[in-house]
Design a protein around this motif. Structure first.
Motif: not given
Ligand code: MG
Length: 290
Positions: A126-130, A157-159, A175-177
């Protein structure tokens, strides 16, 4: 103004959360929240239209599905390692310039849609982001003028599938897409809703346990710098999303690392940008339709 898109995937209709918190359908305005809307002063025009028409807009039950609050996004540009403590937990240096990577727009989904752990994925994190939404075409923009190019902000959320991102060579993009790796919303908060984007608490829990809790005051590269910097290398188009990086507390940084398994509930929020909730499930092959 808070913009939402309501309805089933790829069939959402535009809406607004009123100052009273009511969801209303603004389909009668006649435009979706896409690049044409944003680049033609859509936010201002919608605000003016609502003065006349808000009372006659249909009210929407707040149990309907929300889609991403922006439509037809041309690109998602992400900033990596933009919080010092997160760079450290990732075993990486604090960067001297923003680290940029892309995330496929096909990863976009609604804020409360299920997270699908991809086929072969065992290290989904997980990665919470503005995240920033661009309002007008931005090329070689100065830091001083950068805020003029921003429509508003969204929770993201930049999973990240860490094995795909970090162990399989090449760029982070793999790994991001994956599909569902970019839930955004619940709403697009237009700029006036967020007078100081550099002083917002952001948090994330997994199954109710707090994993991330930080503030955008800890960003290494601030928002004007990020927008200006990216615009030196590419033209940002209306509706483009820039995700500003995640703070300390991802699964990768734990000892031992902790990754998402089917059934996990991930909840996150940012001051002024609402909250979202995803349930994790395993990838399933689509049934054979022949
Ligand atoms: Mg990120």
């Amino acid at each position: 103004m808070k913009l939402i898109r309501i309805g089933s995937p790829d069939n959402e209709r535009p809406g607004v959360i009123t100052t009273q918190g009511t969801w209303i359908d603004v389909s009668a305005f006649g435009e979706d929240y896409d690049s044409t809307f944003l680049s033609n002063n859509g936010i201002q025009r919608l605000r003016a239209w609502l003065r006349e028409h808000e009372a006659s807009c249909p009210v929407v039950a707040p149990i309907e599905r929300l889609g991403p609050p922006v439509s037809q996004v041309s690109k998602i540009v992400c900033v990596g390692l933009n919080y010092a403590q997160h760079a450290k937990e990732s075993g990486m240096e604090v960067p001297s310039e923003p680290v940029l990577f892309f995330k496929a727009t096909s990863a976009l989904c609604g804020p409360n849609d299920d997270l699908v752990i991809p086929q072969g994925g065992e290290k989904t994190d997980w990665e919470v982001e503005l995240a920033i939404v661009i309002e007008k075409k931005a090329s070689y923009v100065s830091e001083q003028n950068a805020m003029d190019y921003i429509a508003g902000y969204v929770l993201h959320n930049d999973y990240s599938e860490r094995a795909f991102q970090l162990e399989q060579g090449g760029q982070w993009v793999k790994g991001k897409s994956c599909d569902t790796f970019a839930p955004i919303g619940p709403f697009l908060a237009c700029q006036e809703e967020i007078p100081d984007p550099h002083n917002l608490n952001l948090w994330l829990t997994v199954n109710g346990e707090t994993m991330q809790h930080s503030s955008t005051s800890d960003l290494i590269f601030d928002i004007p710098h990020i927008v200006s910097y990216i615009s030196q290398y590419m033209t940002l188009l209306p509706g483009d999303i820039i995700s500003t990086g995640t703070p300390f507390g991802v699964g990768l940084g734990m000892n031992p690392p902790r990754y998402i398994v089917p059934g996990d509930i991930i909840e996150l929020g940012i001051d002024g940008l609402g909250r979202s909730r995803q349930m994790a499930k395993a990838y399933e092959q689509p049934s054979n339709t022949q």
